[in-house]
Design a protein around this motif. Structure first.
Motif, PDB file in Angstrom:
ATOM      1  N   ILE A  89       0.874  -1.170   0.000  1.00 16.53           N
ATOM      2  CA  ILE A  89       0.000   0.000   0.000  1.00 16.53           C
ATOM      3  C   ILE A  89       0.917   1.226   0.000  1.00 16.53           C
ATOM      4  CG2 ILE A  89      -1.808   1.274   1.226  1.00 16.53           C
ATOM      5  CD1 ILE A  89      -2.719  -1.462   0.212  1.00 16.53           C
ATOM      6  N   PRO A  90       1.114   1.872  -1.164  1.00 22.19           N
ATOM      7  CA  PRO A  90       2.042   3.009  -1.233  1.00 22.19           C
ATOM      8  C   PRO A  90       1.619   4.205  -0.375  1.00 22.19           C
ATOM      9  CG  PRO A  90       1.583   2.157  -3.425  1.00 22.19           C
ATOM     10  CD  PRO A  90       0.624   1.494  -2.480  1.00 22.19           C
ATOM     11  N   ASP A  91       0.301   4.487  -0.313  1.00 24.98           N
ATOM     12  CA  ASP A  91      -0.202   5.612   0.478  1.00 24.98           C
ATOM     13  C   ASP A  91      -1.592   5.239   0.996  1.00 24.98           C
ATOM     14  OD1 ASP A  91      -1.159   7.980   1.587  1.00 24.98           O
ATOM     15  OD2 ASP A  91      -0.379   9.232  -0.031  1.00 24.98           O
ATOM     16  N   ALA A  92      -1.656   4.832   2.236  1.00 23.55           N
ATOM     17  CA  ALA A  92      -2.922   4.363   2.812  1.00 23.55           C
ATOM     18  C   ALA A  92      -3.988   5.455   2.833  1.00 23.55           C
ATOM     19  CB  ALA A  92      -2.672   3.838   4.222  1.00 23.55           C
ATOM     20  N   ARG A  93      -3.583   6.702   2.857  1.00 22.93           N
ATOM     21  CA  ARG A  93      -4.554   7.809   2.867  1.00 22.93           C
ATOM     22  C   ARG A  93      -5.329   7.876   1.555  1.00 22.93           C
ATOM     23  NH1 ARG A  93      -0.060  12.126   4.065  1.00 22.93           N
ATOM     24  NH2 ARG A  93       0.637  10.941   2.264  1.00 22.93           N
ATOM     25  N   ALA A  94      -4.747   7.326   0.485  1.00 24.02           N
ATOM     26  CA  ALA A  94      -5.377   7.349  -0.835  1.00 24.02           C
ATOM     27  C   ALA A  94      -6.058   6.023  -1.171  1.00 24.02           C
ATOM     28  CB  ALA A  94      -4.325   7.674  -1.893  1.00 24.02           C
ATOM     29  N   ASP A  95      -6.132   5.104  -0.221  1.00 25.58           N
ATOM     30  CA  ASP A  95      -6.719   3.781  -0.443  1.00 25.58           C
ATOM     31  C   ASP A  95      -8.003   3.694   0.384  1.00 25.58           C
ATOM     32  OD1 ASP A  95      -7.307   0.928  -0.124  1.00 25.58           O
ATOM     33  OD2 ASP A  95      -5.313   0.569  -0.966  1.00 25.58           O
ATOM     34  N   ALA A  96      -9.143   3.519  -0.280  1.00 29.65           N
ATOM     35  CA  ALA A  96     -10.444   3.519   0.400  1.00 29.65           C
ATOM     36  C   ALA A  96     -10.529   2.475   1.510  1.00 29.65           C
ATOM     37  CB  ALA A  96     -11.561   3.298  -0.614  1.00 29.65           C
ATOM     38  N   ARG A  97      -9.775   1.385   1.403  1.00 29.58           N
ATOM     39  CA  ARG A  97      -9.806   0.354   2.443  1.00 29.58           C
ATOM     40  C   ARG A  97      -9.188   0.829   3.754  1.00 29.58           C
ATOM     41  NH1 ARG A  97      -6.664  -4.014  -1.021  1.00 29.58           N
ATOM     42  NH2 ARG A  97      -5.565  -2.056  -1.440  1.00 29.58           N
ATOM     43  N   PHE A  98      -8.305   1.832   3.678  1.00 29.11           N
ATOM     44  CA  PHE A  98      -7.524   2.207   4.855  1.00 29.11           C
ATOM     45  C   PHE A  98      -7.582   3.691   5.221  1.00 29.11           C
ATOM     46  CE2 PHE A  98      -5.361  -1.370   2.726  1.00 29.11           C
ATOM     47  CZ  PHE A  98      -5.507  -2.331   3.717  1.00 29.11           C
ATOM     48  N   ALA A  99      -8.099   4.549   4.371  1.00 26.30           N
ATOM     49  CA  ALA A  99      -7.998   5.998   4.552  1.00 26.30           C
ATOM     50  C   ALA A  99      -8.515   6.482   5.909  1.00 26.30           C
ATOM     51  CB  ALA A  99      -8.722   6.725   3.421  1.00 26.30           C
ATOM     52  N   ASP A 100      -9.582   5.881   6.420  1.00 26.26           N
ATOM     53  CA  ASP A 100     -10.118   6.325   7.710  1.00 26.26           C
ATOM     54  C   ASP A 100      -9.759   5.384   8.860  1.00 26.26           C
ATOM     55  OD1 ASP A 100     -11.746   4.214   6.949  1.00 26.26           O
ATOM     56  OD2 ASP A 100     -13.621   5.226   7.440  1.00 26.26           O
ATOM     57  N   ASN A 101      -8.813   4.498   8.631  1.00 24.13           N
ATOM     58  CA  ASN A 101      -8.353   3.562   9.656  1.00 24.13           C
ATOM     59  C   ASN A 101      -7.682   4.357  10.779  1.00 24.13           C
ATOM     60  OD1 ASN A 101      -6.569   1.690  11.085  1.00 24.13           O
ATOM     61  ND2 ASN A 101      -6.952   0.257   9.420  1.00 24.13           N
ATOM     62  N   PRO A 102      -7.989   4.053  12.041  1.00 24.94           N
ATOM     63  CA  PRO A 102      -7.398   4.831  13.136  1.00 24.94           C
ATOM     64  C   PRO A 102      -5.876   4.739  13.228  1.00 24.94           C
ATOM     65  CG  PRO A 102      -8.694   2.984  13.982  1.00 24.94           C
ATOM     66  CD  PRO A 102      -8.942   3.052  12.513  1.00 24.94           C
ATOM     67  N   ILE A 103      -5.255   3.704  12.674  1.00 25.02           N
ATOM     68  CA  ILE A 103      -3.785   3.646  12.700  1.00 25.02           C
ATOM     69  C   ILE A 103      -3.172   4.379  11.509  1.00 25.02           C
ATOM     70  CG2 ILE A 103      -3.676   1.578  14.132  1.00 25.02           C
ATOM     71  CD1 ILE A 103      -2.981  -0.051  11.623  1.00 25.02           C
ATOM     72  N   VAL A 104      -4.017   4.874  10.627  1.00 22.72           N
ATOM     73  CA  VAL A 104      -3.580   5.751   9.532  1.00 22.72           C
ATOM     74  C   VAL A 104      -3.774   7.206   9.954  1.00 22.72           C
ATOM     75  CG1 VAL A 104      -4.046   6.481   7.140  1.00 22.72           C
ATOM     76  CG2 VAL A 104      -4.040   4.044   7.734  1.00 22.72           C
ATOM     77  N   THR A 105      -4.943   7.504  10.516  1.00 26.41           N
ATOM     78  CA  THR A 105      -5.275   8.875  10.883  1.00 26.41           C
ATOM     79  C   THR A 105      -4.662   9.304  12.217  1.00 26.41           C
ATOM     80  OG1 THR A 105      -7.351   8.182  11.929  1.00 26.41           O
ATOM     81  CG2 THR A 105      -7.439   8.773   9.583  1.00 26.41           C
TER      82      THR A 105
END
Length: 167
Positions: A89-105
């Protein structure tokens, strides 16, 4: 956030994981060395040997995190164990599966993730060797090959542990 689907054969996968007798055991230098090397080789702030059980991902070896486990439903590794090859996953913020994940945000701010599935000889994938960064990244073919080789070293160790446990 999209939690990873649970595979149909998860009960058998979990049995294969438990047969290793490795969950919740103390750190071991043989695993720590490989994970430390991965962090250094790829210049990553976080590298993990992550094992996925019913509800969590537990870190047998850990560089860069102050926790020893996280919930399975927010884990990237839960997605990676479903893959046949390295999951990037090059940029999780741009991936709908992970963008709002609490370990991303929030902490630990997982932006880049690459996880090499640990597939045992039984065919079941028990976890991953993963590398994580706080910024977007990519891996070239050589880097993917190196990560795959490090995964293979961990699998040799895990297989050796499994054989010793059943001797």
């Amino acid at each position: 956030m999209l939690a990873a689907p649970i595979p149909d054969n998860d009960a058998e996968r979990l049995a294969a994981l438990r047969e290793l007798l490795i969950l919740d055991t103390p750190p071991e230098q043989r695993y720590d060395k490989v994970v430390q090397f991965a962090a250094e080789e790829f210049d990553m702030p976080i590298a993990l040997l992550s094992l996925i059980d019913e509800n969590r991902q537990w870190f047998k070896a850990n560089v860069g995190l102050d926790v020893c486990e996280t919930a399975r439903d927010i884990s990237f590794c839960g997605h990676a164990i479903l893959q046949s090859d390295i999951f990037v996953i090059p940029d999780a913020r741009a991936d709908a599966r992970f963008a709002d994940n609490p370990i991303v945000t929030g902490e630990p701010y997982v932006i880049f993730y690459a996880g090499a599935p640990l597939r045992m000889p039984s065919g079941f994938t028990i976890g991953t060797l993963c590398i994580i960064d706080h910024k977007p990244r990519t891996l070239d073919a050589t880097e993917l090959a190196i990560l795959g080789t490090l995964r293979d070293l961990l699998l040799e160790e895990l297989n050796g542990s499994s054989e010793a446990a059943h001797a």
